[in-house]
Design an enzyme around this catalytic site. Structure first.
Site, PDB file in Angstrom:
ATOM      1  N   ASP A   1      -2.226  27.257 -18.471  1.00  6.42           N
ATOM      2  CA  ASP A   1      -3.222  26.246 -18.154  1.00  6.42           C
ATOM      3  C   ASP A   1      -3.673  26.355 -16.703  1.00  6.42           C
ATOM      4  OD1 ASP A   1      -4.854  24.092 -18.440  1.00  6.42           O
ATOM      5  OD2 ASP A   1      -3.288  22.664 -18.989  1.00  6.42           O
ATOM      6  N   LYS A   2      -4.898  25.911 -16.421  1.00  9.75           N
ATOM      7  CA  LYS A   2      -5.401  25.916 -15.051  1.00  9.75           C
ATOM      8  C   LYS A   2      -4.940  24.682 -14.296  1.00  9.75           C
ATOM      9  CE  LYS A   2      -9.515  25.836 -12.143  1.00  9.75           C
ATOM     10  NZ  LYS A   2     -10.981  25.942 -12.040  1.00  9.75           N
TER      11      LYS A   2
END
Length: 691
Positions: free
Chosen positions: A308-309
């Site tokens: 995930d960012k």
């Protein structure tokens, strides 16, 4: 709270019927921590993993002497492994080799050479077009380390194939390749540059076509030049088509790059493993930064999964052609970009996608309140006691029953005007122009990226749009550079997509297939309920097989549930699989299978073979379990903004602790999930709303 457009990506079907509660997540980056679990079951940032890394480093000499010839430069993975995390499709690939010519945007010379030298080099290149003001050569500076020099040579040649780099130790100077100057007098500058890039790529059996040329005398001159300067590498002929004639150049089958020395071969076989901790960065974005800093290609990095960012994430990576010492030298520079490298050591092979058990999550949900409550800071013993009961029931249900294994909104690109699945649908229909225009649809607002996209859609001027596009937007810049070179028609748009690495291209069709899967599972639960029905697909083995196990084919283990098995209750809902659309999967033999066919036909894909030959894309499909279950689930309730500092303070599972002095309650959750499962979707089942 996430926007409604994000929530719309995931249908509202649940397995449990508890009430749930409301709250907010990702208020702070440290509220969402993801740590990869390796194949031995260890978190990659734990003391055990560090000890294992040290042991591996101690035996690195042995590993470095082993052959790794069975691994291809461009890692290929079967989609049937279903080994994706969050934006996993961005990293999944088919089993064909992507032999497109590397893009000049793959290196960031401002990182390798420094901003000022990079700008001076660009200016030097511009002066080459003016013979009167052209300088004979240009100094890139002094580089004491031979590996650094090698990376500079490679990066400059990759970005400007018409330049020659010369080492006068330890200085590197560049000058124009005289062959380029001579060719650019015979053909256009764009053609000369493209031809030299084609030559530099040395893809065996590939070909390059110059533009139409109706002058036989001129064609003869070009033929003679190419034969004289490149005859050992290429063969040329005049090609006639629809009244026009052009010169076609083909790389000879026996054409080879120059024979590598033993030292060069040894350097090619160097693999360095490390643990990457990144903060507020996409995995592919982090790889682009590291590749630029090290002077290697993004494809030289391998990893087990995409993370995930909007989180702090820990994951294993391997980079080839870079020594541990070289990587350590760049650590301080990379930390400025939000990346921390640890456990750096030599290994004997790259990583493979899916070579992990899963991921561990440490999440913090803040400002808890019951559904329907309007005061986010409501207090009192009754409210706290009610929330404690709601949390205990919700966590218990999800631990026992699992959750619907939806692809999360990250899969489709959150906060975008045009979702990635719509781009993927256009690509599957081979509408290259439509896909490009969808890709460049701007967001609302006037940020630089939206301005550049809006300018392209309004003017079709890729060159001006490229000047407006921020340097950090690698995908957009790669495509605009190709559109400027090849035009904005169907062929030019196809070239623009080909300018992206395969892993980026395939992301969009996979996003479409993920959307269909999400809708299919919602239809299956709505129409057939929570029991296993005749015609459902299950694994033949006892218990659900993990679809991410590498090397397994998709068809032999699939079983279609019979009438008798339905009546006997031979299988549980945890064993039910639904297919991701593709060209090798079978569909359920009940109403769900009919739904798939109607759904694809509605999008114009009734006869789709899930191959896009012009883009070298092949989607075999895969099988994904209908349900997923968290493991090692623990939680803790606190008053105030506590929590999220790590896993050590978590209470025993089921024991809610209320402490602190502030009114609002904060929930800390710790659990493990298999690869390809989304923590946000698990949390959604717990809370009964989009967090």
């Amino acid at each position: 709270m996430k926007q409604d457009s994000d929530a719309a990506n995931v249908p509202a079907c649940f397995i449990s019927n508890h009430e749930g509660f409301r709250g907010s997540i990702k208020n702070l980056i440290r509220d969402f921590v993801v740590t990869e679990i390796d194949l031995s079951g260890q978190l990659v940032n734990t003391a055990a993993a560090i000890a294992a890394a040290a042991a591996a480093s101690a035996s690195s000499d042995k590993y470095n002497n082993e052959s790794s010839a069975e691994y291809m430069d461009s890692s290929c993975y079967s989609v049937s492994q279903n080994t994706d995390d969050d934006e996993d499709a961005a990293a999944a690939a088919d089993c064909g080799v992507d032999a497109t010519i590397p893009s000049p945007g793959s290196f960031d010379l401002s990182v390798i050479l420094g901003q000022s030298v990079s700008e001076e080099l660009e200016q030097f290149v511009l002066t080459l077009k003016d013979e009167k003001s052209a300088k004979p050569d240009f100094s890139l500076g002094y580089f004491a380390d031979k590996h650094h020099r090698a990376n500079v040579h490679r990066a400059v040649r990759h970005r400007f194939p018409f330049l020659m780099t010369v080492t006068i130790q330890p200085e590197i100077r560049v000058r124009e390749d005289p062959d380029y100057r001579e060719l650019s007098r015979l053909v256009t500058e764009d053609e000369a540059e493209d031809f030299f890039r084609f030559i530099d790529a040395k893809v065996r059996g590939s070909s390059y076509m110059f533009g139409p040329d109706d002058s036989k005398e001129h064609r003869t001159t070009v033929h003679h030049f190419l034969s004289r300067r490149f005859g050992k590498l290429v063969e040329t002929k005049s090609f006639h088509d629809q009244g026009t004639t052009a010169i076609s150049v083909r790389l000879r089958e026996q054409g080879r790059p120059k024979k590598r020395t033993a030292e060069e071969r040894k350097e090619e076989e160097v693999y360095t493993a490390f643990t990457l901790c990144k903060e507020n960065l996409e995995t592919l974005e982090a790889i682009s930064y590291m590749a630029a800093a090290l002077g290697v290609l993004p494809s030289d990095f391998t990893y087990a999964g995409i993370k995930d960012k909007r989180a702090i994430t820990y994951q294993s990576m391997v980079v080839k052609k870079v020594s541990p010492q070289r990587l350590k030298e760049k650590a301080a520079e990379l930390e400025k970009r939000g990346m921390h490298l640890s456990q750096v050591r030599s290994v004997g092979e790259p990583l493979r996608l899916g070579r992990l058990q899963g991921n561990h999550f440490d999440l913090v949900v803040r400002e808890l309140r019951p559904h329907g409550a309007t005061d986010t800071h409501s207090s009192g013993a009754n409210t706290h006691a009610r929330l404690a009961a709601l949390v205990k029931e919700a966590v218990g249900n999800v631990e026992a029953k699992g959750f619907v294994n939806y692809y999360g909104p990250q899969r489709f690109g959150t906060a975008q005007s045009i979702q990635s699945d719509r781009v993927g649908l256009a690509l599957l229909k081979e509408d290259m122009v439509g896909a490009v225009r969808l890709f460049f649809t701007p967001e609302e607002g006037n940020d630089p990226v939206s301005q550049a996209k809006r300018h392209f859609l309004q003017t079709d001027n890729a060159k001006e749009s490229l000047a407006l596009m921020p340097l950090s937007k690698a995908r957009e810049r790669l495509m605009l550079r190709a559109l400027n070179r090849y035009g904005t028609g169907p062929d030019g748009c196809a070239q623009a997509w080909l300018s992206l690495p395969h892993s980026m291209r395939v992301f969009y069709p996979h996003a479409y297939c993920s959307r269909v899967w999400n809708e299919a599972v919602a239809h299956r639960l709505t129409t057939l309920g929570h029991r296993v029905r005749r015609g459902d697909l299950v694994w033949m083995r006892d218990g659900p097989k993990k679809v991410e196990d590498p090397g397994e084919s998709s068809s032999p283990q699939i079983h279609v549930v019979t009438d008798q098995e339905e009546h006997e209750g031979a299988y549980t809902l945890r064993q039910v699989l639904l297919p991701m659309p593709g060209n090798t999967v079978k569909y359920p033999e009940n109403g769900t299978g009919t739904w798939y066919q109607e759904r694809l036909a509605r999008d114009g894909l009734g006869e789709c073979r899930f191959r896009v030959g012009s883009l070298k894309l092949n989607l075999p499909g895969c099988y994904r379990p209908l349900l997923a279950c968290p493991r090692n689930l623990r939680y803790q309730l606190q008053r105030g903004g506590g929590g999220g500092e790590g896993t050590g303070a978590s209470s025993r599972k089921g024991d809610a602790q209320l402490n602190g002095t502030a009114d609002a309650l904060t929930l800390t959750l710790n659990f493990d999930l298999d690869s390809s499962c989304y923590a946000t979707v698990c949390l959604r089942e717990i809370m009964k709303c989009d967090p």
